[in-house]
Design an enzyme around this catalytic site. Sequence first.
Site, mmCIF file in Angstrom:
data_model
loop_
_atom_site.group_PDB
_atom_site.id
_atom_site.type_symbol
_atom_site.label_atom_id
_atom_site.label_comp_id
_atom_site.label_asym_id
_atom_site.label_seq_id
_atom_site.Cartn_x
_atom_site.Cartn_y
_atom_site.Cartn_z
ATOM 1 N N GLU A 21 0.778 -1.080 0.189
ATOM 2 C CA GLU A 21 0.152 -0.067 0.203
ATOM 3 C C GLU A 21 1.057 1.158 -0.107
ATOM 4 O O GLU A 21 1.608 1.429 1.015
ATOM 5 C CB GLU A 21 -0.846 -0.036 1.226
ATOM 6 C CG GLU A 21 -1.764 -1.150 1.355
ATOM 7 C CD GLU A 21 -1.950 -1.641 2.840
ATOM 8 O OE1 GLU A 21 -2.357 -0.660 3.579
ATOM 9 O OE2 GLU A 21 -2.182 -2.817 3.180
ATOM 10 N N CYS A 27 -1.662 9.197 3.322
ATOM 11 C CA CYS A 27 -1.525 8.407 1.892
ATOM 12 C C CYS A 27 -3.041 9.187 1.286
ATOM 13 O O CYS A 27 -2.933 9.091 0.100
ATOM 14 C CB CYS A 27 -1.518 7.000 1.963
ATOM 15 S SG CYS A 27 -2.590 6.256 3.218
HETATM 16 P P1 NAD Z 1 9.260 4.369 3.014
HETATM 17 O O1 NAD Z 1 9.106 3.461 2.079
HETATM 18 O O2 NAD Z 1 10.549 5.283 3.150
HETATM 19 O O3 NAD Z 1 9.375 3.555 4.575
HETATM 20 C C1 NAD Z 1 8.408 2.590 4.917
HETATM 21 C C2 NAD Z 1 8.720 1.595 5.837
HETATM 22 O O4 NAD Z 1 9.696 0.578 4.854
HETATM 23 C C3 NAD Z 1 9.874 1.951 7.006
HETATM 24 O O5 NAD Z 1 9.745 1.162 7.990
HETATM 25 C C4 NAD Z 1 11.289 1.923 6.385
HETATM 26 O O6 NAD Z 1 12.166 1.538 7.207
HETATM 27 C C5 NAD Z 1 10.968 0.421 5.761
HETATM 28 N N1 NAD Z 1 11.776 0.090 4.369
HETATM 29 C C6 NAD Z 1 12.398 1.002 3.398
HETATM 30 N N2 NAD Z 1 13.079 0.433 2.798
HETATM 31 C C7 NAD Z 1 12.768 -0.916 2.459
HETATM 32 C C8 NAD Z 1 13.001 -2.101 2.067
HETATM 33 N N3 NAD Z 1 13.974 -2.130 1.002
HETATM 34 N N4 NAD Z 1 12.745 -3.297 2.412
HETATM 35 C C9 NAD Z 1 12.096 -3.474 3.451
HETATM 36 N N5 NAD Z 1 11.545 -2.527 4.296
HETATM 37 C C10 NAD Z 1 12.031 -1.020 3.769
HETATM 38 O O7 NAD Z 1 8.084 5.116 3.582
HETATM 39 P P2 NAD Z 1 7.724 6.532 4.534
HETATM 40 O O8 NAD Z 1 8.594 7.572 4.083
HETATM 41 O O9 NAD Z 1 8.047 6.151 5.813
HETATM 42 O O10 NAD Z 1 6.265 6.664 4.440
HETATM 43 C C11 NAD Z 1 5.513 7.495 3.315
HETATM 44 C C12 NAD Z 1 4.780 6.744 2.465
HETATM 45 O O11 NAD Z 1 3.948 5.932 2.911
HETATM 46 C C13 NAD Z 1 3.895 7.813 1.600
HETATM 47 O O12 NAD Z 1 4.159 7.509 0.237
HETATM 48 C C14 NAD Z 1 2.751 7.562 1.826
HETATM 49 O O13 NAD Z 1 1.662 7.655 1.064
HETATM 50 C C15 NAD Z 1 2.673 6.046 1.980
HETATM 51 N N6 NAD Z 1 1.465 5.576 3.040
HETATM 52 C C16 NAD Z 1 0.540 4.955 2.071
HETATM 53 C C17 NAD Z 1 -0.384 4.233 2.986
HETATM 54 C C18 NAD Z 1 -1.428 3.401 1.961
HETATM 55 O O14 NAD Z 1 -2.440 2.993 2.852
HETATM 56 N N7 NAD Z 1 -1.419 3.552 0.909
HETATM 57 C C19 NAD Z 1 -0.635 4.669 4.095
HETATM 58 C C20 NAD Z 1 0.350 5.176 4.802
HETATM 59 C C21 NAD Z 1 1.341 6.059 4.369
#
Ligand code: NAD
Length: 523
Positions: free
Chosen positions: A243, A277
Amino acid sequence: MHAMNAAASPLPLPGTVNPADGSPLEPVPATPAAEIRAIVARARAAQPAWAALPLAERIAKAELLARRILERRAEVLALMSRETGRSETECLMSELTALLSMVRGHVRVAKSALAPEKVKLSPLEFPGKKAWIEAVPRGVVAIIAPWNYPLGNFMKSLFPALLAGNAVVLKPSEHTPRTGAWLASLCAELFPSGLVGLVQGEGAAGAALLESEIDAVVFTGSVPSGRKVAQKASEKLIPCSVELGGKDAAIVLADCDLDRTVVGIANWAIHNCGQNCAAIERVYVESSIADAFVERLTRVVAKLRVAPSEGPTELGPLQNAAQLRIVEEHVADALAQGAKLCTGGKRTGSGFGYAPTVLDGCTEAMRVVSEETFGPVIAVLRVKDADEAVRRANDSRYGLNGSVWTRDIARGTELARRLEVGVSLVNNHAITGTMAELPWTGTRETGFGVAMSRHAYSTFVRRRAVFVDRSNDPDAWWFPADENLRPFGEAVVEMSLGSKAAMFRVLGLLKKRVRAIRALAKG
Ligand code: NAD
């Protein structure tokens, strides 16, 4: 650190400053890779006994967890407020008020999604046989979360994963590690030892968790990380729900209730400082009411107060310096390309605060329209009519929520259903995010994941088909191929085409075939 320096100086390490005032927070150490493997192994060991409990017992435990979170809310609100910079009231309203009703919804969904499904078999074609489908937990589910709702991002998946009989490993964002740690420690008090594990750290820790012996992954976060997670999951052939980002559009029609619409749109655009999001980031407004709409929206948005501040506030700061940079870049780019700044457009306070902003006269050439901003910025685009609005709203890399604001409910519903999104709404937005019965899902780069509803269960369980044959006779199409086999096959085909006479022929030939098959066995 003063926010004015944030853009120029190197960014602080994630999760080490209070976003409200820049004061330092004690760093939370990352979990070493070897320890991650051990955490997953402990979860795996705890899972079978958990899965063996009757569903009613897992439900009772899940409800107890929800109650404990609420009873001990003072602890988590203080932690969450410190690491997000939001006021405790905002954290309470956005992460806790709907929790128990959401968990009750999760329980209702679990009861139907996990119930065995009977399959009807024709007694003529399949005499003495019965079949059903049952849900089997995957095993260990990794839940990898972003920082925007440090508790809420776990709630939508933790409950169904546990109700389904899985063990879970939580991976909070490196920006908000403390809230996740608090949740994991509460789970450790209530659930069997090791059933809910915790992994801390940046992307590398998430990647190490994916390398370990997990059976499914629910990932919420950015598009680039989501792609990596989906690639790794497909390599491992484990189910994965991603997501990802959004760039939600709202369409404002000339016949809307303007007062209700401007506050509704301001709310769902600026809620959680736009770090949602499903925040409304683009507003397509019919030009006949655009002046009045922009004027009232500006008036509402200009009144919103950013924490920290004396008295109540509607929003907190951006959670981190990198996000503040993106917001500033998007606003600067829009202004350079001719957008009009109606209100906001500047930092507030000494942390990562940013004044809620309305930009009029935006176009698709601007980053604030084409890229996810994830901040308190509303881009207004003026359109001739609803058709143009739908076409331009659909011109996006993302597709999470989309809404139409109008007094004409039938027309609004028809238009909302033309939006290429996972959640289509009329006169509201993003409200379904805590409704456990509805799928939270998207299109395009928002990802194919489904959170909540029975449709999310393909991540949490595999389906097992069970077939039991209680017939004393062998099946009539088994070996040998004797002189009755072809007539039998022909009669079966004619019967399936609707011939009653063929049905009697089938019954007669069945007996002969069964005799021949038994004779083959006897030699
Ligand atoms: P991010 O992708 O930087 O990090 C999210 C999580 O993934 C963190 O815990 C991070 O440590 C981990 N992560 C990063 N790289 C990884 C990898 N290679 N393998 C496994 N885990 C990894 O995202 P963010 O900046 O923390 O969050 C913001 C984003 O989240 C925005 O784009 C927002 O729209 C999205 N979001 C989406 C929803 C939805 O329901 N669609 C809900 C909330 C947030």
